[in-house]
Design a protein around this motif. Structure first.
Motif, PDB file in Angstrom:
ATOM      1  N   UNK A  59      -9.456  -1.049  -9.667  1.00 15.47           N
ATOM      2  CA  UNK A  59      -9.282   0.033  -8.697  1.00 15.47           C
ATOM      3  C   UNK A  59      -8.302   1.044  -9.272  1.00 15.47           C
ATOM      4  N   UNK A  60      -8.706   2.281  -9.287  1.00 15.29           N
ATOM      5  CA  UNK A  60      -7.892   3.375  -9.789  1.00 15.29           C
ATOM      6  C   UNK A  60      -7.473   3.089 -11.232  1.00 15.29           C
ATOM      7  N   UNK A  61      -6.186   3.043 -11.505  1.00 11.39           N
ATOM      8  CA  UNK A  61      -5.698   2.833 -12.871  1.00 11.39           C
ATOM      9  C   UNK A  61      -5.397   1.369 -13.163  1.00 11.39           C
ATOM     10  N   UNK A  62      -5.660   0.488 -12.204  1.00 10.94           N
ATOM     11  CA  UNK A  62      -5.295  -0.922 -12.363  1.00 10.94           C
ATOM     12  C   UNK A  62      -6.537  -1.803 -12.433  1.00 10.94           C
ATOM     13  N   UNK A  63      -6.461  -2.826 -13.250  1.00 13.92           N
ATOM     14  CA  UNK A  63      -7.505  -3.849 -13.250  1.00 13.92           C
ATOM     15  C   UNK A  63      -6.864  -5.211 -13.474  1.00 13.92           C
ATOM     16  N   UNK A  64      -7.560  -6.233 -12.994  1.00 13.23           N
ATOM     17  CA  UNK A  64      -7.065  -7.600 -13.153  1.00 13.23           C
ATOM     18  C   UNK A  64      -8.233  -8.499 -13.543  1.00 13.23           C
ATOM     19  N   UNK A  86      -1.679  -4.012  -2.178  1.00 18.21           N
ATOM     20  CA  UNK A  86      -1.555  -3.856  -3.634  1.00 18.21           C
ATOM     21  C   UNK A  86      -1.880  -2.410  -3.968  1.00 18.21           C
ATOM     22  N   UNK A  87      -0.968  -1.762  -4.696  1.00 14.93           N
ATOM     23  CA  UNK A  87      -1.112  -0.341  -5.027  1.00 14.93           C
ATOM     24  C   UNK A  87      -0.978  -0.138  -6.535  1.00 14.93           C
ATOM     25  N   UNK A  99       1.297   3.446 -19.522  1.00 16.23           N
ATOM     26  CA  UNK A  99       1.261   2.043 -19.121  1.00 16.23           C
ATOM     27  C   UNK A  99       1.350   1.991 -17.610  1.00 16.23           C
ATOM     28  N   UNK A 100       1.132   0.825 -17.060  1.00 16.78           N
ATOM     29  CA  UNK A 100       1.208   0.711 -15.618  1.00 16.78           C
ATOM     30  C   UNK A 100       0.993  -0.700 -15.155  1.00 16.78           C
ATOM     31  N   UNK A 101       0.748  -0.813 -13.894  1.00 12.97           N
ATOM     32  CA  UNK A 101       0.544  -2.101 -13.251  1.00 12.97           C
ATOM     33  C   UNK A 101       0.300  -1.860 -11.784  1.00 12.97           C
ATOM     34  N   UNK A 102       0.982  -2.616 -10.973  1.00  8.56           N
ATOM     35  CA  UNK A 102       0.809  -2.456  -9.540  1.00  8.56           C
ATOM     36  C   UNK A 102       2.124  -2.715  -8.842  1.00  8.56           C
ATOM     37  N   UNK A 103       2.192  -2.237  -7.625  1.00 12.91           N
ATOM     38  CA  UNK A 103       3.330  -2.511  -6.767  1.00 12.91           C
ATOM     39  C   UNK A 103       2.783  -2.940  -5.427  1.00 12.91           C
ATOM     40  N   UNK A 134       1.228   6.692  -7.780  1.00  9.24           N
ATOM     41  CA  UNK A 134       0.776   5.524  -7.019  1.00  9.24           C
ATOM     42  C   UNK A 134      -0.495   5.909  -6.276  1.00  9.24           C
ATOM     43  N   UNK A 135      -1.449   4.980  -6.256  1.00  8.17           N
ATOM     44  CA  UNK A 135      -2.704   5.171  -5.525  1.00  8.17           C
ATOM     45  C   UNK A 135      -2.847   4.070  -4.492  1.00  8.17           C
ATOM     46  N   UNK A 136      -3.558   4.370  -3.422  1.00  9.61           N
ATOM     47  CA  UNK A 136      -3.843   3.363  -2.399  1.00  9.61           C
ATOM     48  C   UNK A 136      -5.281   3.512  -1.941  1.00  9.61           C
ATOM     49  N   UNK A 137      -5.833   2.433  -1.450  1.00 14.38           N
ATOM     50  CA  UNK A 137      -7.223   2.433  -0.999  1.00 14.38           C
ATOM     51  C   UNK A 137      -7.437   3.468   0.101  1.00 14.38           C
TER      52      UNK A 137
END
Length: 153
Positions: A59-64, A86-87, A99-103, A134-137
């Motif tokens: 989702x957006x810039x994050x993946x798992x 999760x954002x 770089x990035x991740x989530x908060x 930061x992005x959110x659904x």
């Protein structure tokens, strides 16, 4: 595919559209067109004798990445995204993703240079040269591009 059927059932009460292809599921937010992707990634062992698969939720810039037997964990993670818990958080320098991740949305009030530097394992001095987003659904927590240096120390 069993996992995709489970996901579709779990999210049936959300205002989303769903597209299912052979190895990919897309969840589309009907309110703002945000898209969450779930896809199966298959690969061979180094000697090419065994095949493996994993699932990736993006989702957006994050993946798992998830192991292929992690259905409950995958659906829980998707629900955390759909419920704005999760954002994705991404850092930029000179307009380029670095770089990035989530908060977590519960941590936003305490977001600081210090908390981010601890989380990402770098010094505050290093981190303040970046911008973040930061992005959110739902879009409720979207920040647009901001300077890390504008956060509280």
């Amino acid at each position: 595919m069993k996992l995709f059927e489970k996901i579709v059932n779990v999210i049936s009460d959300y205002n989303v559209s769903v597209e299912v292809n052979k190895h990919e599921l897309n969840i589309i937010n009907r309110d703002n067109d945000n898209v969450l992707h779930v896809y199966e990634d298959m690969f061979l062992s180094q000697d090419k004798k065994e095949s493996f698969s994993e699932y990736i939720v993006e989702f957006s810039t994050q993946h798992r990445h998830f192991e292929d037997d992690s259905e409950d964990e995958i659906t829980e993670y998707i629900l955390l995204i759909l419920n704005d818990k999760v954002l994705p958080l991404e850092f930029y320098m000179d307009g380029k993703r670095r770089f990035g991740g989530e908060t977590n949305s519960d941590e936003l009030d305490d977001l600081s240079v210090s908390s981010l530097s601890k989380h990402y394992g770098c010094t505050s001095e290093y981190l303040i040269s970046f911008d973040y987003e930061i992005h959110s659904w739902s879009g409720k927590y979207d920040t647009g591009l901001r300077k890390v240096s504008d956060l509280k120390p």
